[in-house]
Structure formats: C-alpha cells, structure tokens
Motif scaffolding. Sequence first.
Motif, PDB file in Angstrom:
ATOM      1  N   LEU A 238      28.388  41.020  40.496  1.00 48.11           N
ATOM      2  CA  LEU A 238      29.758  40.933  40.999  1.00 48.11           C
ATOM      3  C   LEU A 238      30.748  40.676  39.858  1.00 48.11           C
ATOM      4  O   LEU A 238      31.840  41.252  39.823  1.00 48.11           O
ATOM      5  N   THR A 239      30.382  39.819  38.921  1.00 51.92           N
ATOM      6  CA  THR A 239      31.252  39.537  37.776  1.00 51.92           C
ATOM      7  C   THR A 239      31.499  40.806  36.969  1.00 51.92           C
ATOM      8  O   THR A 239      32.630  41.095  36.557  1.00 51.92           O
ATOM      9  N   TYR A 240      30.444  41.578  36.750  1.00 54.97           N
ATOM     10  CA  TYR A 240      30.584  42.850  36.039  1.00 54.97           C
ATOM     11  C   TYR A 240      31.539  43.773  36.793  1.00 54.97           C
ATOM     12  O   TYR A 240      32.425  44.403  36.194  1.00 54.97           O
ATOM     13  N   ALA A 241      31.375  43.852  38.116  1.00 53.00           N
ATOM     14  CA  ALA A 241      32.221  44.729  38.930  1.00 53.00           C
ATOM     15  C   ALA A 241      33.687  44.292  38.877  1.00 53.00           C
ATOM     16  O   ALA A 241      34.594  45.130  38.816  1.00 53.00           O
ATOM     17  N   MET A 242      33.928  42.976  38.888  1.00 49.11           N
ATOM     18  CA  MET A 242      35.302  42.491  38.826  1.00 49.11           C
ATOM     19  C   MET A 242      35.961  42.849  37.502  1.00 49.11           C
ATOM     20  O   MET A 242      37.150  43.168  37.443  1.00 49.11           O
ATOM     21  N   LEU A 243      35.203  42.802  36.418  1.00 51.07           N
ATOM     22  CA  LEU A 243      35.773  43.038  35.090  1.00 51.07           C
ATOM     23  C   LEU A 243      35.964  44.515  34.780  1.00 51.07           C
ATOM     24  O   LEU A 243      36.855  44.877  33.997  1.00 51.07           O
ATOM     25  N   THR A 244      35.145  45.383  35.362  1.00 44.16           N
ATOM     26  CA  THR A 244      35.157  46.803  34.971  1.00 44.16           C
ATOM     27  C   THR A 244      35.518  47.765  36.098  1.00 44.16           C
ATOM     28  O   THR A 244      35.847  48.920  35.829  1.00 44.16           O
ATOM     29  N   ALA A 328      37.283  34.334  25.893  1.00 40.56           N
ATOM     30  CA  ALA A 328      37.505  35.755  26.175  1.00 40.56           C
ATOM     31  C   ALA A 328      36.194  36.431  26.566  1.00 40.56           C
ATOM     32  O   ALA A 328      35.163  36.221  25.923  1.00 40.56           O
ATOM     33  N   TRP A 329      36.233  37.244  27.597  1.00 44.09           N
ATOM     34  CA  TRP A 329      35.054  37.981  28.056  1.00 44.09           C
ATOM     35  C   TRP A 329      35.104  39.456  27.675  1.00 44.09           C
ATOM     36  O   TRP A 329      34.077  40.090  27.512  1.00 44.09           O
ATOM     37  N   MET A 330      36.309  40.016  27.571  1.00 47.23           N
ATOM     38  CA  MET A 330      36.452  41.428  27.230  1.00 47.23           C
ATOM     39  C   MET A 330      36.854  41.553  25.761  1.00 47.23           C
ATOM     40  O   MET A 330      37.662  40.775  25.250  1.00 47.23           O
ATOM     41  N   MET A 331      36.311  42.554  25.073  1.00 50.79           N
ATOM     42  CA  MET A 331      36.734  42.847  23.707  1.00 50.79           C
ATOM     43  C   MET A 331      38.216  43.227  23.728  1.00 50.79           C
ATOM     44  O   MET A 331      38.696  43.838  24.684  1.00 50.79           O
ATOM     45  N   GLU A 332      38.946  42.880  22.672  1.00 53.36           N
ATOM     46  CA  GLU A 332      40.398  43.044  22.661  1.00 53.36           C
ATOM     47  C   GLU A 332      40.822  44.496  22.912  1.00 53.36           C
ATOM     48  O   GLU A 332      41.753  44.763  23.674  1.00 53.36           O
ATOM     49  N   GLN A 333      40.156  45.438  22.292  1.00 49.87           N
ATOM     50  CA  GLN A 333      40.500  46.847  22.479  1.00 49.87           C
ATOM     51  C   GLN A 333      40.320  47.269  23.930  1.00 49.87           C
ATOM     52  O   GLN A 333      41.162  47.965  24.505  1.00 49.87           O
ATOM     53  N   GLU A 334      39.225  46.833  24.534  1.00 48.78           N
ATOM     54  CA  GLU A 334      38.964  47.169  25.936  1.00 48.78           C
ATOM     55  C   GLU A 334      39.964  46.471  26.849  1.00 48.78           C
ATOM     56  O   GLU A 334      40.418  47.039  27.838  1.00 48.78           O
ATOM     57  N   ARG A 335      40.330  45.253  26.509  1.00 51.04           N
ATOM     58  CA  ARG A 335      41.306  44.515  27.309  1.00 51.04           C
ATOM     59  C   ARG A 335      42.647  45.274  27.340  1.00 51.04           C
ATOM     60  O   ARG A 335      43.272  45.398  28.392  1.00 51.04           O
ATOM     61  N   ARG A 336      43.086  45.782  26.173  1.00 50.57           N
ATOM     62  CA  ARG A 336      44.346  46.521  26.118  1.00 50.57           C
ATOM     63  C   ARG A 336      44.265  47.818  26.923  1.00 50.57           C
ATOM     64  O   ARG A 336      45.211  48.191  27.617  1.00 50.57           O
ATOM     65  N   ARG A 337      43.137  48.496  26.823  1.00 52.75           N
ATOM     66  CA  ARG A 337      42.975  49.756  27.561  1.00 52.75           C
ATOM     67  C   ARG A 337      43.054  49.524  29.065  1.00 52.75           C
ATOM     68  O   ARG A 337      43.725  50.269  29.791  1.00 52.75           O
ATOM     69  N   LEU A 338      42.352  48.492  29.541  1.00 53.78           N
ATOM     70  CA  LEU A 338      42.346  48.203  30.975  1.00 53.78           C
ATOM     71  C   LEU A 338      43.731  47.780  31.465  1.00 53.78           C
ATOM     72  O   LEU A 338      44.132  48.118  32.582  1.00 53.78           O
ATOM     73  N   GLU A 339      44.454  47.053  30.628  1.00 51.17           N
ATOM     74  CA  GLU A 339      45.805  46.640  31.012  1.00 51.17           C
ATOM     75  C   GLU A 339      46.707  47.863  31.181  1.00 51.17           C
ATOM     76  O   GLU A 339      47.520  47.926  32.113  1.00 51.17           O
ATOM     77  N   GLU A 340      46.575  48.849  30.295  1.00 52.21           N
ATOM     78  CA  GLU A 340      47.346  50.082  30.426  1.00 52.21           C
ATOM     79  C   GLU A 340      46.973  50.817  31.703  1.00 52.21           C
ATOM     80  O   GLU A 340      47.846  51.362  32.399  1.00 52.21           O
TER      81      GLU A 340
END
Length: 363
Positions: A238-244, A328-340
């Motif tokens: 579930l944690t994986y699903a929430m993050l991705t 932090a759980w997400m790598m910074e690059q991935e965090r920026r991509r998901l925010e976009e």
Amino acid sequence: MTAATKLLDEMCHLTAQSLTPMDTSEHFQVLKLLGEGSYGKVMLAVHRKRGTPMALKFFPRESTSLFSFLREYNLSLSFCTHPSLTRALGIAYSTPSHYIFAQQASLFGDLYDIILPEVGMEEDSCQRVVSQLCGALSHLHSLGFVHRDLKPENVFLCDSACRWVKLGDFGMVKARGTRVPEVWYSSPYCTPEAETARGNEDSWSSMNDDEEEKKKKKETRVWVSVEPSTDSWALGVLTYAMLTGSHPWAETASDCRAYLKYREWFDRAKSPEDELDRPEVGKTDGLPVAPQFACFTPLACSLFLSLLDPRPELRRQPEDALSYLGGAWMMEQERRRLEEERKKSRGKADIRNMKEMEGRGER
C-alpha cells in the motif's frame, strides 16, 4: 486465544438474542451509496430524530451468517477504540432482506479516490497515512486480531489532506493463530507464502475447474495460522501504491518477472548475519536496487525490505515502520517529476470542472 477474542465471541452470542427488526426508512434518511462489494453495500444516511450523519452497512441475509455479521459489528463497536479505526455506533438491526449496522461516516471518500494512477499522492500525505495505519494495525494486533484486508478502498478519509484516516471493513478479521485454508489470488497484496496454495479450490485461479479437479485440490488444501505478518506485507504494498500510483508487481508469484527482480534485490540486500537482527535504516545504500524501487531513497528502500520480507517469520511489524518517518522517501528527481504530473492532473481536473459548470449554466 486472547481475552479480547474470547470476549468478542461471548458478545456475539449475547447480541444475537437482542437483534431487533426495524424499518430503515422510518429511522433514517438514506442519502447516497458510499461503497459496495462482495459483503453488501454502505449507504450514507442521516438519523431522522438526531440529525446525525452515519454510514449504514447492509449485509444480504441470504449470503451472510448472523454470527459473521454480529462479529464484525461487535468488533467495530467494542474493540476499535483507536482513532484510526472505524467504529460502529451501537445501532444494529435486521430487515426481511438484510442485517444492518451503523458506523462512523467518512465524508471524504477513501484512499483509492486520491491515489492518481502512475503518480500517487504527495509524500507528506503518504507518511501521515502510514503513521496512522501503523497505530491502527498495532492496536488490533495487541488485542490478538489480524485485519487481513488492508487496501486503499478500506482506508477512509476524514479530511482531504489525510490528516485523519480510518481503517475500516473488518469482515476478514481473524484471531491470531486461527487455522484457515490458505488462499492464493493474483494480486500484489497476496503474501508470497500463499503461493503454496496456488490452484486450491478456494483460490481465484481455479474457479473454472471441473468438479473432479476441484475435489482433488480440496483434498490437498493447505492450512495456515493467521499472523500479523500478513498486515505488514499489505502495508508495504500500500505504501508503494501511495507513493507511485502503481504496484511493485502484478502478483506475488514465482513466475512474475517484476517480483523475481525484487527477490533478487532482496537476497543481495539481506546477508545471513542480519536475518535475526533489524537492518540498519538506509543500509541498502550502494546495493543494486530492483528497477521498480530505483526511485526511492535508501531510507525508503530499507522500509520496503523490512515490510516486504518474503519470509513471514522475519517480516517486521507495522509499528517498526514508524522509525522511517520524517526523512525523504522519494529521490529528488523523481519527486520533481511527480509534482509536475500532479500539477497537470489538477489542471485537467479544473478544466473539466469549469466545463461542467458552464454546461449546467447553459441548461
């Protein structure tokens, strides 16, 4: 069997004698459908005299035993005292077609509604949900119960920012140590130890077998003990699903390529000397990571390895996940991509809402 599980059985026998017939429409104004499943349906309603909003859970009498209905009702009423567990409201009755009880209504939907496909949800919200679910599951486990059905649809929202969530739907709850037939089903939430029962009569994959084949499989059915490690596995998925907004694998099976990639990573990350000791937070730094976990920081990878341990006897408890919160759980690059991606999704939703409002104005 714990004192709580014994008391629950006693309460079921007692309330069976006092369950009264009642007309739903006479006492409640039913507003809308909140959810439905194999158990029945849940309706949002308002008590006619008190004006109290509540959720009415309807169980068809033709497919529900009185004892299983009373067990879920009494469990929710008397043992779900943690603030992140959905609680019954002390109203249980029957109609000619249904058994019904009232429970707290969560007016903001469930977790499934806010997890964007392939995007997920904001990391801060995810960590708030994990923190609350750790407490809810630990409470159940301390009483000797295992939830066994943790998934987005069973996590209800009390506000839009996930500051308060409630775990609900206790139809699958069993006492720890109860012997049950193992069931394998094609889902990432199914534990790897259940694959020993793949093809059993109870498993989804064998629903179209002929009667002779079902008889043979029934004779070889695998029985297992209900353990809290089942909830730990589901919490990890579930944690994986929430993050991705996706799952780490389609199914937990030895012929699933994505799961095999994870097992290869897990086997490299876990050395023999730490089998009985808790791995240090962030220890996976520098190890080759399974492709689907490459977007996570070493801290998050360590969390997943602790909850998604293929060995149920070494799988960590939900409360152990609390030590991974805050970083932090997400790598910074991935965090920026998901925010976009989330901004784009919000923009598209705003455009749809504007068009709907314009359409209503024209009418």
